[in-house]
Design a protein around this motif. Sequence first.
Motif, short mmCIF file in Angstrom:
data_model
loop_
_atom_site.label_atom_id
_atom_site.label_comp_id
_atom_site.label_asym_id
_atom_site.label_seq_id
_atom_site.Cartn_x
_atom_site.Cartn_y
_atom_site.Cartn_z
N PRO A 160 24.48 42.29 30.82
CA PRO A 160 25.41 42.48 31.94
C PRO A 160 25.49 41.21 32.78
O PRO A 160 24.50 40.51 32.95
CB PRO A 160 24.77 43.63 32.73
N ASN A 161 26.65 40.94 33.30
CA ASN A 161 26.83 39.77 34.15
C ASN A 161 27.75 40.16 35.32
O ASN A 161 28.92 40.48 35.09
CB ASN A 161 27.45 38.62 33.36
N PRO A 162 27.21 40.20 36.55
CA PRO A 162 25.89 39.72 36.94
C PRO A 162 24.78 40.73 36.63
O PRO A 162 25.05 41.92 36.41
CB PRO A 162 26.03 39.55 38.45
N LEU A 163 23.54 40.23 36.63
CA LEU A 163 22.37 41.09 36.62
C LEU A 163 21.99 41.38 38.07
O LEU A 163 21.99 40.49 38.91
CB LEU A 163 21.19 40.42 35.90
N ARG A 164 21.64 42.63 38.34
CA ARG A 164 21.32 43.03 39.71
C ARG A 164 19.80 43.09 39.89
O ARG A 164 19.12 43.77 39.14
CB ARG A 164 21.94 44.40 39.98
N MET A 165 19.29 42.37 40.89
CA MET A 165 17.84 42.30 41.10
C MET A 165 17.48 42.68 42.53
O MET A 165 18.16 42.31 43.48
CB MET A 165 17.32 40.89 40.82
N ALA A 166 16.37 43.43 42.66
CA ALA A 166 15.85 43.81 43.97
C ALA A 166 14.39 43.39 44.07
O ALA A 166 13.75 43.07 43.06
CB ALA A 166 16.00 45.32 44.18
N ASP A 167 13.87 43.39 45.28
CA ASP A 167 12.46 43.09 45.52
C ASP A 167 11.90 44.18 46.43
O ASP A 167 12.52 44.56 47.42
CB ASP A 167 12.31 41.72 46.18
N THR A 168 10.71 44.69 46.08
CA THR A 168 10.14 45.79 46.85
C THR A 168 9.44 45.33 48.12
O THR A 168 9.05 46.16 48.94
CB THR A 168 9.13 46.58 46.01
#
Length: 293
Positions: free
Chosen positions: A33-41
């Motif tokens: 997938p583009n964009p890739l979705r990133m989170a930080d805890t």
Amino acid sequence: MHKSLLALALSTAATLATTATTYANEDLSDICPNPLRMADTGIEGMGPLTEAFGPFAEAFEETTGLELKMFSLSNRTAAGTALQYDDVDLVFAGPSEFVLFDRESDIEILFAIERPHYGSSFYVPADSDIESLEDLAGNRVALKDVGSTSGHIFPSQMLVDAGLDINRDLEIIMAGDARIAALVNGDVDAMGGGNRDIDEIQAMDPNGEYRVIATSDVLPGDPVVMRGSLDDACKTALRDTLNANADTLWSALIATERNEGKFLNRDSSLGFDRTNEDYDVVRQAYEAAGIPL
């Protein structure tokens, strides 16, 4: 050297150089997938998140051809839910968050930030009569935040392994960021936290003297997890491409003040060999301490 051999050598070198350059700048947009979705805890708010991971996101895009879109999530529960419902693709997590996510969602590890000094220790003033964890019975002990791997879960397991009932034999104060001050000011008799908390203790009380009475084994590093529903070809390509460019990505990751302070001075590195089973020690710590995931 014979001309034909020289030509062959030059041709081979050119081919290898071209291959290396191509591999270092893959375009994975046809399989991921583009964009890739990133989170930080561990970071709340888009501003701090972008500030912490901006250079890493740029290096990620340069090496994979994929935009890394950052998402701010308020806590680990929200991050776990987002993974479970495919609302994010990647999450920077701690070991405790990982075992929680693994219980609720299909996830895999992309890479981990390995910290050879990552573990838990208990500290007391140098003139304290406390010599061991067993001596903490009847005393007040400060720990960090509920759910913190090195500041709560593993210290709790260490106390249980020492034969203490953490609900009856001692008074535990969940002091969060105030744990250092609680020890230095004498509000508690001991403090359990990360191995490097001694640096903060000495910074707050440069003339004081403190002892370590117990230390855990090294804990598995902070993993970046992928949702399991990502295509297998994408997951493999991400691992291979990031591994091939690990030095570049590591330099970008620690280029910000937040990440430099957290990782650079702790002999950390990117590791690509971690499996879900490596975090069984964390699951066992939860169980031993009687703390539900």
